[in-house]
Design a protein around this motif. Structure first.
Motif, PDB file in Angstrom:
ATOM      1  N   GLY A   1      -4.073   3.406  -0.436  1.00 30.54           N
ATOM      2  CA  GLY A   1      -4.601   2.302  -1.232  1.00 30.54           C
ATOM      3  C   GLY A   1      -3.484   1.418  -1.744  1.00 30.54           C
ATOM      4  N   PHE A   2      -3.876   0.282  -2.309  1.00 31.39           N
ATOM      5  CA  PHE A   2      -2.878  -0.626  -2.865  1.00 31.39           C
ATOM      6  C   PHE A   2      -2.233   0.006  -4.090  1.00 31.39           C
ATOM      7  CE2 PHE A   2      -5.281  -3.800  -0.408  1.00 31.39           C
ATOM      8  CZ  PHE A   2      -4.222  -4.471   0.203  1.00 31.39           C
ATOM      9  N   SER A   3      -0.950  -0.293  -4.279  1.00 34.92           N
ATOM     10  CA  SER A   3      -0.156   0.364  -5.317  1.00 34.92           C
ATOM     11  C   SER A   3      -0.768   0.190  -6.703  1.00 34.92           C
ATOM     12  CB  SER A   3       1.271  -0.182  -5.314  1.00 34.92           C
ATOM     13  OG  SER A   3       2.066   0.479  -6.270  1.00 34.92           O
ATOM     14  N   ASN A   4      -1.338  -0.997  -7.007  1.00 31.50           N
ATOM     15  CA  ASN A   4      -1.886  -1.214  -8.342  1.00 31.50           C
ATOM     16  C   ASN A   4      -3.075  -0.310  -8.640  1.00 31.50           C
ATOM     17  OD1 ASN A   4      -3.258  -2.845  -6.344  1.00 31.50           O
ATOM     18  ND2 ASN A   4      -4.359  -3.837  -8.015  1.00 31.50           N
TER      19      ASN A   4
ATOM     20  N   LYS B   1       0.847  -1.197   0.000  1.00 31.55           N
ATOM     21  CA  LYS B   1       0.000   0.000   0.000  1.00 31.55           C
ATOM     22  C   LYS B   1       0.880   1.244   0.000  1.00 31.55           C
ATOM     23  CE  LYS B   1      -4.540  -1.170   1.853  1.00 31.55           C
ATOM     24  NZ  LYS B   1      -5.521  -0.918   2.956  1.00 31.55           N
ATOM     25  N   ARG B   2       0.298   2.325  -0.452  1.00 32.27           N
ATOM     26  CA  ARG B   2       0.988   3.617  -0.416  1.00 32.27           C
ATOM     27  C   ARG B   2       0.014   4.703   0.014  1.00 32.27           C
ATOM     28  NH1 ARG B   2       2.888   3.647  -6.665  1.00 32.27           N
ATOM     29  NH2 ARG B   2       3.197   5.884  -6.464  1.00 32.27           N
TER      30      ARG B   2
ATOM     31  N   GLY C   1      -7.921   3.421  -1.584  1.00 28.86           N
ATOM     32  CA  GLY C   1      -7.702   4.546  -2.484  1.00 28.86           C
ATOM     33  C   GLY C   1      -7.626   4.147  -3.949  1.00 28.86           C
ATOM     34  N   LEU C   2      -7.975   5.112  -4.785  1.00 29.69           N
ATOM     35  CA  LEU C   2      -7.902   4.949  -6.242  1.00 29.69           C
ATOM     36  C   LEU C   2      -7.431   6.259  -6.846  1.00 29.69           C
ATOM     37  CD1 LEU C   2      -8.580   3.251  -8.827  1.00 29.69           C
ATOM     38  CD2 LEU C   2     -10.811   4.402  -8.801  1.00 29.69           C
ATOM     39  N   TYR C   3      -6.515   6.149  -7.825  1.00 31.65           N
ATOM     40  CA  TYR C   3      -6.048   7.329  -8.544  1.00 31.65           C
ATOM     41  C   TYR C   3      -6.567   7.257  -9.973  1.00 31.65           C
ATOM     42  CZ  TYR C   3      -2.693  10.898 -10.162  1.00 31.65           C
ATOM     43  OH  TYR C   3      -2.103  12.022 -10.678  1.00 31.65           O
ATOM     44  N   ASP C   4      -7.472   8.170 -10.303  1.00 28.65           N
ATOM     45  CA  ASP C   4      -8.040   8.262 -11.649  1.00 28.65           C
ATOM     46  C   ASP C   4      -7.836   9.707 -12.099  1.00 28.65           C
ATOM     47  OD1 ASP C   4      -9.400   7.968 -14.000  1.00 28.65           O
ATOM     48  OD2 ASP C   4     -11.385   7.687 -13.097  1.00 28.65           O
TER      49      ASP C   4
ATOM     50  N   VAL D   1       0.453  -2.704   4.882  1.00 22.50           N
ATOM     51  CA  VAL D   1      -0.745  -3.198   4.193  1.00 22.50           C
ATOM     52  C   VAL D   1      -1.944  -3.234   5.129  1.00 22.50           C
ATOM     53  CG1 VAL D   1       0.494  -4.531   2.456  1.00 22.50           C
ATOM     54  CG2 VAL D   1      -0.073  -5.586   4.657  1.00 22.50           C
ATOM     55  N   ASN D   2      -1.711  -3.097   6.427  1.00 18.58           N
ATOM     56  CA  ASN D   2      -2.819  -3.062   7.392  1.00 18.58           C
ATOM     57  C   ASN D   2      -3.417  -1.670   7.532  1.00 18.58           C
ATOM     58  OD1 ASN D   2      -2.515  -5.835   8.054  1.00 18.58           O
ATOM     59  ND2 ASN D   2      -0.823  -5.325   9.451  1.00 18.58           N
ATOM     60  N   THR D   3      -2.778  -0.666   6.921  1.00 18.09           N
ATOM     61  CA  THR D   3      -3.311   0.693   6.994  1.00 18.09           C
ATOM     62  C   THR D   3      -4.644   0.750   6.255  1.00 18.09           C
ATOM     63  OG1 THR D   3      -1.046   1.533   6.964  1.00 18.09           O
ATOM     64  CG2 THR D   3      -2.815   3.128   6.560  1.00 18.09           C
ATOM     65  N   SER D   4      -5.654   1.331   6.891  1.00 21.34           N
ATOM     66  CA  SER D   4      -6.992   1.354   6.288  1.00 21.34           C
ATOM     67  C   SER D   4      -7.020   2.300   5.097  1.00 21.34           C
ATOM     68  CB  SER D   4      -8.034   1.783   7.318  1.00 21.34           C
ATOM     69  OG  SER D   4      -7.777   3.104   7.759  1.00 21.34           O
TER      70      SER D   4
END
Length: 590
Positions: free
Chosen positions: A352-355, A233-234, A287-290, A281-284
């Motif tokens: 959110g997760f990096s992907n 996550k980032r 997220g999404l980058y659009d 990865v446990n951080t709530s």
């Protein structure tokens, strides 16, 4: 003035209203019939010199066997070949073969994810697989490609051909090619090898460092194996500051934040820092980058913005450009640049997760709606039409470059409002590469996008300032140009900037001694032929040359060749009367 601001507001209203339905971009290759008598361009519909690139035929292989057959046929018949991608986002003419008898090999149908080994953390893909496919498939397997460009409409073959990158000073760096551990490339060969050879290169082969950034002159990539990391996550937060200390801050910021970058608005004297780091990865957070400028947009709204730009250029309306730039930057800031958490933006940080956070481009999620909506740069509509300059400057002198740009802004405070309407100067971090044509040292990459006229001889507002910045970056500070993003002048003497150029040329001679995959343009870029720029009337107006005489500018429109304002070695096209009047206006304002 109020009307122009409302026009900019209008387009953002409709950008926000649009979903992800749009007309898909066209294939960059068009043929008269049966894949014969073809032309190729880029996704923007035009090369820097506005030339039409022709080829006799295009082939769309679906397997390595078909790829070998195509290369063998061309090699046997000494026919020029160029590989082409389905997106064609390179501005330069890397995909253009010489003459009209050339062959295009499109990787459009070589687009499969072949193997994912979660234990080894590797993924093998065909060369036409898109960045989006790679990121998505990796994420589903619990893996991540750690660094990547922000636009996902690129293929792995295209990424490697031009050295495309994301942003970091950490680890192996931000270039995707640094994470290639093996590849298969089809090259020409002699009769004894059936006129084509499949070469497998891994980390034990020195030739891999030539193929990592190839400019497409070594052959056609068939497969690429990438080394990935466990999915992570980032956390992203944007912070806006005045740019008074940007020169001092830029290096330390890059070393402090793994995925950080900076967007600079010089005329607004503002810089926006993207604080982007790994978190547990446990951080709530979901997220999404659009990114908003990569979303589908109503064609009618884009036409209004373009018409406004053209009017501002014609009337030399710097104030209108500055007002529009402030509206655009404020709007993007207010919506978090397209970042959301569970579908909404309520403030930072976004986790959110990096992907889901590293790249976007939803204007490619498309249905054919008859061009009611499109990607903003689609050449079939009246939309964005621009020049782009991108170069990397060593960390040791990046402060000096930034201060030189600030000096020019002091002379002309409104000069860079035009590029701010294209969201300013994007500053990404790059590291020295083992690739022979990769980055030679750690640095900051400056991506500058600015207005281009449909008339090649039409002077741009503050043309001389933009030309001077380009020449300061490339020549005063020895910036290395992005292989796929610049105007012709950026490649003057470029091969001398690479210590391993001779090693690359030796591999090129070994893989393709007859120059089947070379063209006049790539030979010029590599210093094998003269003529990367052209010397003709008006050539400097679009960066096809650096002016050395008035005729290279637009003398009939009052634009003559003059030294730069602070970098006297620069030669720029300027209107003496406008320059004097603008300086007097600034003095009056002060």
């Amino acid at each position: 003035m109020r009307e122009q601001v409302l026009k900019y507001a209008f387009v953002f209203l409709f950008i926000c209203a649009c979903g992800v339905i749009a007309t898909p971009p066209e294939d960059p290759i068009r043929c008269a019939s049966n894949n014969k008598n073809c032309t190729i361009t880029n996704t923007y519909g035009i090369f820097p010199d506005r030339s039409l690139c022709r080829a006799a035929e295009v082939i769309y292989p679906t397997s390595e066997e078909e790829l070998v057959s195509a290369v063998a046929s061309a090699s046997k018949n000494k026919r020029k070949v160029k590989a082409a991608t389905r997106f064609s986002h390179s501005i330069t003419k890397l995909a253009c073969p010489d003459g009209e008898n050339g062959l295009l090999i499109s990787t459009k149908n070589l687009n499969k994810i072949l193997k994912i080994d979660a234990k080894k953390g590797t993924m093998t893909v065909q060369s036409g697989a898109s960045l989006r496919q790679i990121i998505s498939a990796a994420g589903e397997a619990g893996l991540a490609l750690p660094y990547a460009p922000y636009w996902w409409g690129l293929t792995i073959g295209g990424l490697m051909g031009t050295g495309a990158h994301g942003s970091t000073l950490w680890g192996k760096g931000s270039a995707v090619h640094e994470y290639v551990v093996e590849l298969r490339i089809v090259t020409p060969a002699g009769e004894e090898d059936g006129y084509a050879k499949v070469r497998t290169l891994n980390q034990s082969h020195s030739s891999l460092d030539a193929a990592r950034v190839s400019l497409g002159v070594l052959g056609v990539l068939s497969q690429v194996t990438l080394k990935l990391e466990p999915l992570f996550k980032r956390s992203v937060t944007y912070v806006s500051k005045d740019d008074s200390d940007l020169g001092d801050e830029v290096v330390s910021f890059g070393r402090k934040h793994e995925f950080g970058d900076v967007t600079w608005y010089p005329s607004q004297q503002k810089a926006v820092y993207r604080i982007d780091d790994r978190v547990s990865v446990n951080t709530s957070g979901n997220g999404l980058y659009d990114f908003f400028p990569f979303r589908s947009t109503l064609s009618a709204a884009l036409a209004i913005v373009r018409s406004t730009e053209e009017l501002q250029e014609a009337t030399r309306d710097a104030n209108g450009k500055c007002l529009g730039a402030k509206l655009i930057t404020a709007t993007l800031s207010g919506i978090g640049y397209g970042l959301t958490n569970n579908g909404v933006f309520l403030g930072y940080p976004i986790v959110g997760f990096s992907n889901r956070m590293q790249a976007s481009g939803t204007c490619l999620d498309s249905l054919n709606d008859g061009l009611i909506t499109a990607c903003p740069w689609d050449s079939r509509i009246k939309g964005e039409f621009f020049h782009q300059t991108a170069f990397s400057i060593s960390l040791s002198v990046v402060k000096n470059f930034i201060e030189d740009v600030q000096k020019l802004v002091e002379l002309e405070p409104k000069a860079l409002c035009g590029l701010e309407t294209a969201n300013g100067i994007l500053m990404r971090y790059v590291t020295a590469s083992s690739a022979y044509l990769g980055k030679s040292e750690d640095g900051v990459d400056f991506d500058i996008t600015y207005y281009r006229s449909k008339d090649p001889l039409a002077p741009r507002l503050f043309q001389d300032i933009l030309e001077e910045i380009e020449q300061i970056g490339l020549f005063k500070y020895g910036g290395s140009p992005h292989w796929g993003k610049n105007r012709n002048l950026a490649f003057l003497g470029v091969i001398k900037k690479y210590d391993n150029a001779e090693k690359f040329l030796k591999v090129k001679e070994e893989f393709d001694p007859e120059g089947v995959f070379s063209s006049q343009w790539t030979d010029q870029m590599l210093g094998l032929k003269e003529g990367v720029t052209v010397s003709k009337n008006g050539c400097a107006m679009e960066g096809l040359c650096i002016c050395s005489q008035d005729s290279h500018c637009a003398p009939k429109k009052g634009y003559l060749c003059r030294p730069g304002r602070i970098y006297k070695e620069a030669r720029v096209c300027t209107n003496d009367a406008e320059r004097t009047r603008e300086v007097d206006d600034v003095k009056d304002e002060l």
